[in-house]
Design a protein around this motif. Structure first.
Motif, mmCIF file in Angstrom:
data_model
loop_
_atom_site.group_PDB
_atom_site.id
_atom_site.type_symbol
_atom_site.label_atom_id
_atom_site.label_comp_id
_atom_site.label_asym_id
_atom_site.label_seq_id
_atom_site.Cartn_x
_atom_site.Cartn_y
_atom_site.Cartn_z
ATOM 1 N N LEU A 1 0.825 -1.208 0.000
ATOM 2 C CA LEU A 1 0.000 0.000 0.000
ATOM 3 C C LEU A 1 0.862 1.262 0.000
ATOM 4 O O LEU A 1 0.573 2.225 -0.728
ATOM 5 N N ASP B 1 0.797 3.830 -3.239
ATOM 6 C CA ASP B 1 0.437 5.242 -3.142
ATOM 7 C C ASP B 1 1.509 6.138 -3.749
ATOM 8 O O ASP B 1 1.198 7.159 -4.371
ATOM 9 N N ARG C 1 -5.110 7.761 1.852
ATOM 10 C CA ARG C 1 -5.262 6.320 2.080
ATOM 11 C C ARG C 1 -6.023 6.158 3.392
ATOM 12 O O ARG C 1 -5.660 6.757 4.394
ATOM 13 N N ALA D 1 -1.870 10.163 2.473
ATOM 14 C CA ALA D 1 -0.953 9.046 2.250
ATOM 15 C C ALA D 1 0.386 9.351 2.928
ATOM 16 O O ALA D 1 0.755 10.516 3.125
ATOM 17 N N LYS E 1 -10.311 6.398 -0.556
ATOM 18 C CA LYS E 1 -9.524 6.836 -1.709
ATOM 19 C C LYS E 1 -10.248 7.983 -2.402
ATOM 20 O O LYS E 1 -11.467 8.116 -2.281
#
Length: 347
Positions: A91, A95, A103, A108, A254
């Motif tokens: 993840l 990103d 996120r 993020a 998102k």
């Protein structure tokens, strides 16, 4: 079903506890850093691992273990935690590669770290620092995944081989995603390959195989698990693609229409492009373009086609659980429930 749900919830709670202990142990290895730097690791990696997610992949590890005849929870917890740490790394890197701003409803990691650089008045490019620091956190998570797996026990060799295979397939699938988004390959078939390797095997099949390895299961059971996992993995990615276009960002965590803005090579978009030949789907830069693309995807039948495909794949997966010699009843029920969870509609 209530018993299975309760068991799966218990597994998640135990995974969270095991992860918390493991992360605390591993962070202490960073004692050569300043307290502020250790604080960054706790905030942007340890807290990220512990602070969200459905623990879907650890659930598949556990039920693969139970399907193969495993009984006690403790022997499979290290493998379940290892997979979750690999997922955290994926993840963080995803990103960075997608230039994602958020996120799980928060900035993020690379974005937050870039902002820290700016606030602190440090030298150099803040964005570059944020991406580099997030990449290092992902590498740390991958290292900790190996550390978690060391407690697997007598089947460590087979488990490590499977975790390595999971990572290799996920990396290869991610590269295909990058290449197809850039235009190196187009069409529905490449999108299926991406779904299989970037998500399907990584989310469903290899976690099941990892649990199966910890239990030292039979080849027949492994084949049954694969027959279930491959269609379900594709269905899971299709659902993620559909939700990524139509679901509420408050539910997905998102930005709205992120796949459309990035020009992702998904089955949904490939189908719509084939049906319409419209250039509208190739250069979407704002939310007005996202809204127009959504209308086009619905009107051309791409959404209905994706929904039918998801339903067919989920049915195929659940049916595969009944192939001889079969798996324990509780594991069969749990895997059927997980198939429903993986493919439920979020909008």
């Amino acid at each position: 079903m209530d018993t299975v749900i309760a068991r799966t919830t218990h597994v998640r709670e135990q995974v969270d506890r095991h992860l918390a202990r493991l992360l605390d142990q591993q962070v202490r290895r960073l004692g050569f850093l300043d307290p502020a730097e250790i604080g960054l690791v706790r905030e942007y990696l340890a807290a990220f691992v512990l602070g969200g997610g459905k623990r879907l992949r650890p659930s598949f590890v556990y039920w693969g273990y139970r399907a193969a005849g495993g009984e006690r929870l403790e022997p499979v917890l290290p493998a379940a935690c290892a997979v979750e740490l690999v997922h955290a790394a994926a993840l963080l890197l995803d990103d960075v590669m997608d230039e994602a701003g958020s996120r799980r409803g928060r900035p993020a990691a690379h974005v937050a770290l870039a902002e820290l650089h700016r606030r602190s008045g440090w030298r150099g490019d803040a964005g570059r620092f944020g991406e580099s620091a997030a990449t290092l956190l992902a590498l740390l998570a991958l290292s900790w995944a190996d550390a978690a797996l060391l407690d697997t026990g007598p089947h460590l060799g087979a488990s490590l081989d499977l975790l390595t295979q999971l990572r290799v397939e996920a990396i290869g699938g991610q590269y295909l995603d990058l290449a197809c988004t850039a235009g190196a390959r187009t069409g529905e078939e490449p999108s299926r390959v991406i779904s299989l390797y970037k998500s399907g095997k990584y989310t469903v099949e290899r976690p099941l195989h990892l649990g199966h390895a910890v239990a030292d299961g039979s080849p027949e059971t492994r084949r049954t698990l694969s027959a279930y996992a491959i269609p379900l993995g594709e269905a899971f990615q299709l659902r993620d693609d559909v939700n990524g276009v139509f679901a509420d960002p408050a539910r997905t965590g998102k930005p709205a229409g992120a796949d459309l803005l990035q020009g992702k090579a998904t089955y949904l978009l490939a189908y719509a492009r084939r049906k319409t030949g419209s250039a509208l789907l190739d250069d979407i830069t704002d939310q007005r373009g996202v809204a127009a693309a959504r209308e086009l995807i619905v009107e051309c039948g791409a959404l209905d086609a994706a929904e039918r495909r998801i339903a067919e794949l989920a049915d195929e997966a659940v049916t595969a659980l009944d192939r001889p010699p079969g798996i324990p009843h509780e594991a069969r029920r749990a895997l059927a429930d997980l198939a429903a969870l993986c493919t439920e509609r979020d909008f």
